[in-house]
Design a protein around this motif. Structure first.
Motif, PDB file in Angstrom:
ATOM      1  N   TYR A  55      34.747  58.826  49.270  1.00 44.03           N
ATOM      2  CA  TYR A  55      34.105  58.547  50.557  1.00 44.03           C
ATOM      3  C   TYR A  55      33.149  57.360  50.447  1.00 44.03           C
ATOM      4  N   ALA A  56      32.542  57.148  49.289  1.00 39.49           N
ATOM      5  CA  ALA A  56      31.692  55.967  49.095  1.00 39.49           C
ATOM      6  C   ALA A  56      32.531  54.697  49.190  1.00 39.49           C
ATOM      7  N   GLU A  57      33.747  54.727  48.633  1.00 42.74           N
ATOM      8  CA  GLU A  57      34.645  53.573  48.742  1.00 42.74           C
ATOM      9  C   GLU A  57      35.079  53.360  50.194  1.00 42.74           C
ATOM     10  N   LEU A  58      35.354  54.434  50.904  1.00 42.90           N
ATOM     11  CA  LEU A  58      35.722  54.321  52.308  1.00 42.90           C
ATOM     12  C   LEU A  58      34.562  53.745  53.117  1.00 42.90           C
ATOM     13  N   GLU A  59      33.360  54.203  52.844  1.00 42.13           N
ATOM     14  CA  GLU A  59      32.185  53.674  53.547  1.00 42.13           C
ATOM     15  C   GLU A  59      31.981  52.193  53.232  1.00 42.13           C
ATOM     16  N   ARG A  60      32.225  51.804  51.997  1.00 47.62           N
ATOM     17  CA  ARG A  60      32.111  50.401  51.601  1.00 47.62           C
ATOM     18  C   ARG A  60      33.097  49.543  52.406  1.00 47.62           C
ATOM     19  N   ALA A  61      34.314  50.040  52.556  1.00 45.55           N
ATOM     20  CA  ALA A  61      35.326  49.319  53.317  1.00 45.55           C
ATOM     21  C   ALA A  61      34.944  49.241  54.793  1.00 45.55           C
ATOM     22  N   LEU A  62      34.452  50.337  55.351  1.00 44.63           N
ATOM     23  CA  LEU A  62      34.018  50.336  56.747  1.00 44.63           C
ATOM     24  C   LEU A  62      32.892  49.324  56.966  1.00 44.63           C
ATOM     25  N   THR A  63      31.908  49.342  56.094  1.00 51.57           N
ATOM     26  CA  THR A  63      30.765  48.441  56.213  1.00 51.57           C
ATOM     27  C   THR A  63      31.207  46.981  56.159  1.00 51.57           C
ATOM     28  N   ALA A  64      32.108  46.670  55.249  1.00 49.08           N
ATOM     29  CA  ALA A  64      32.604  45.295  55.124  1.00 49.08           C
ATOM     30  C   ALA A  64      33.304  44.835  56.392  1.00 49.08           C
ATOM     31  N   ALA A  65      33.870  45.775  57.143  1.00 46.43           N
ATOM     32  CA  ALA A  65      34.572  45.445  58.380  1.00 46.43           C
ATOM     33  C   ALA A  65      33.659  45.535  59.598  1.00 46.43           C
ATOM     34  N   GLY A  66      32.385  45.830  59.376  1.00 44.14           N
ATOM     35  CA  GLY A  66      31.456  45.956  60.492  1.00 44.14           C
ATOM     36  C   GLY A  66      31.602  47.268  61.236  1.00 44.14           C
ATOM     37  N   ALA A  67      32.085  48.292  60.548  1.00 47.21           N
ATOM     38  CA  ALA A  67      32.321  49.599  61.167  1.00 47.21           C
ATOM     39  C   ALA A  67      31.457  50.674  60.502  1.00 47.21           C
ATOM     40  N   THR A  68      31.395  51.824  61.149  1.00 46.27           N
ATOM     41  CA  THR A  68      30.662  52.975  60.621  1.00 46.27           C
ATOM     42  C   THR A  68      31.553  54.207  60.718  1.00 46.27           C
ATOM     43  N   TRP A  69      31.022  55.335  60.238  1.00 46.84           N
ATOM     44  CA  TRP A  69      31.764  56.596  60.333  1.00 46.84           C
ATOM     45  C   TRP A  69      32.156  56.883  61.774  1.00 46.84           C
ATOM     46  N   GLU A  70      31.283  56.551  62.732  1.00 46.10           N
ATOM     47  CA  GLU A  70      31.543  56.823  64.139  1.00 46.10           C
ATOM     48  C   GLU A  70      32.739  56.038  64.676  1.00 46.10           C
ATOM     49  N   ASP A  71      33.095  54.933  64.021  1.00 47.52           N
ATOM     50  CA  ASP A  71      34.202  54.098  64.482  1.00 47.52           C
ATOM     51  C   ASP A  71      35.572  54.600  64.019  1.00 47.52           C
ATOM     52  N   LEU A  72      35.599  55.565  63.112  1.00 42.93           N
ATOM     53  CA  LEU A  72      36.878  56.081  62.631  1.00 42.93           C
ATOM     54  C   LEU A  72      37.633  56.768  63.758  1.00 42.93           C
ATOM     55  N   VAL A  73      38.926  56.466  63.862  1.00 47.93           N
ATOM     56  CA  VAL A  73      39.765  57.134  64.858  1.00 47.93           C
ATOM     57  C   VAL A  73      40.896  57.929  64.213  1.00 47.93           C
ATOM     58  N   ARG A  74      41.207  57.617  62.967  1.00 47.31           N
ATOM     59  CA  ARG A  74      42.276  58.314  62.249  1.00 47.31           C
ATOM     60  C   ARG A  74      41.985  58.296  60.755  1.00 47.31           C
ATOM     61  N   VAL A  75      42.132  59.429  60.098  1.00 49.89           N
ATOM     62  CA  VAL A  75      41.916  59.534  58.661  1.00 49.89           C
ATOM     63  C   VAL A  75      43.038  60.378  58.056  1.00 49.89           C
ATOM     64  N   ASN A  76      43.625  59.883  56.972  1.00 44.17           N
ATOM     65  CA  ASN A  76      44.603  60.642  56.200  1.00 44.17           C
ATOM     66  C   ASN A  76      44.021  60.888  54.816  1.00 44.17           C
ATOM     67  N   VAL A  77      44.036  62.134  54.388  1.00 50.44           N
ATOM     68  CA  VAL A  77      43.479  62.520  53.097  1.00 50.44           C
ATOM     69  C   VAL A  77      44.607  63.094  52.252  1.00 50.44           C
TER      70      VAL A  77
END
Length: 128
Positions: A55-77
């Motif tokens: 999840y830290a890697e996912l957050e890093r990717a979101l941040t680099a794209a100017g996004a946050t957890w709230e911007d997620l619309v689809r997640v596959n685990v």
């Protein structure tokens, strides 16, 4: 609508992982599979630790794209050897890390194996 690639930001170097982790198309950001490894590139022995690092890697990717957890619309685990115990650990850990009013659509998939012996991998789509 234009497409662009966002280069991978500094993270533990693990051979075989793409250097492009996010591809954006218009207002959507597609985050390819994120796997959390220890700083030395090893797979965490503790599943909860593996979830936290992933999840830290996912957050890093979101941040680099100017996004946050709230911007997620689809997640596959993807989880290896998925059982009720691992599912419960994942849910508890995810809920502690990702605290949002409205969670994204998601799917949890049990798989046989993941890259380099990882136990969890996450890909996602965010709308920015």
């Amino acid at each position: 609508m234009s497409n662009s690639r966002i280069s991978r930001i500094p993270a533990p170097v693990v051979p075989g992982i793409s250097d492009s982790t996010r591809v954006s198309a218009g207002d959507l950001v597609f985050i390819s599979g994120q796997v959390g490894f220890e700083e030395d590139g090893s797979v965490p022995e503790d599943f909860e630790r593996a979830i936290e690092l992933t999840y830290a890697e996912l957050e890093r990717a979101l941040t680099a794209a100017g996004a946050t957890w709230e911007d997620l619309v689809r997640v596959n685990v993807y989880i290896t050897e998925l059982d009720q115990e691992k599912l419960a650990i994942w849910r508890t850990t995810r809920n502690r890390i990702v605290q949002v009013e409205e969670p994204p659509a998601s799917t949890v998939i049990g798989v046989h194996s993941l890259y380099n012996g990882a136990t969890i991998e996450i890909d996602a789509i965010a709308a920015v």
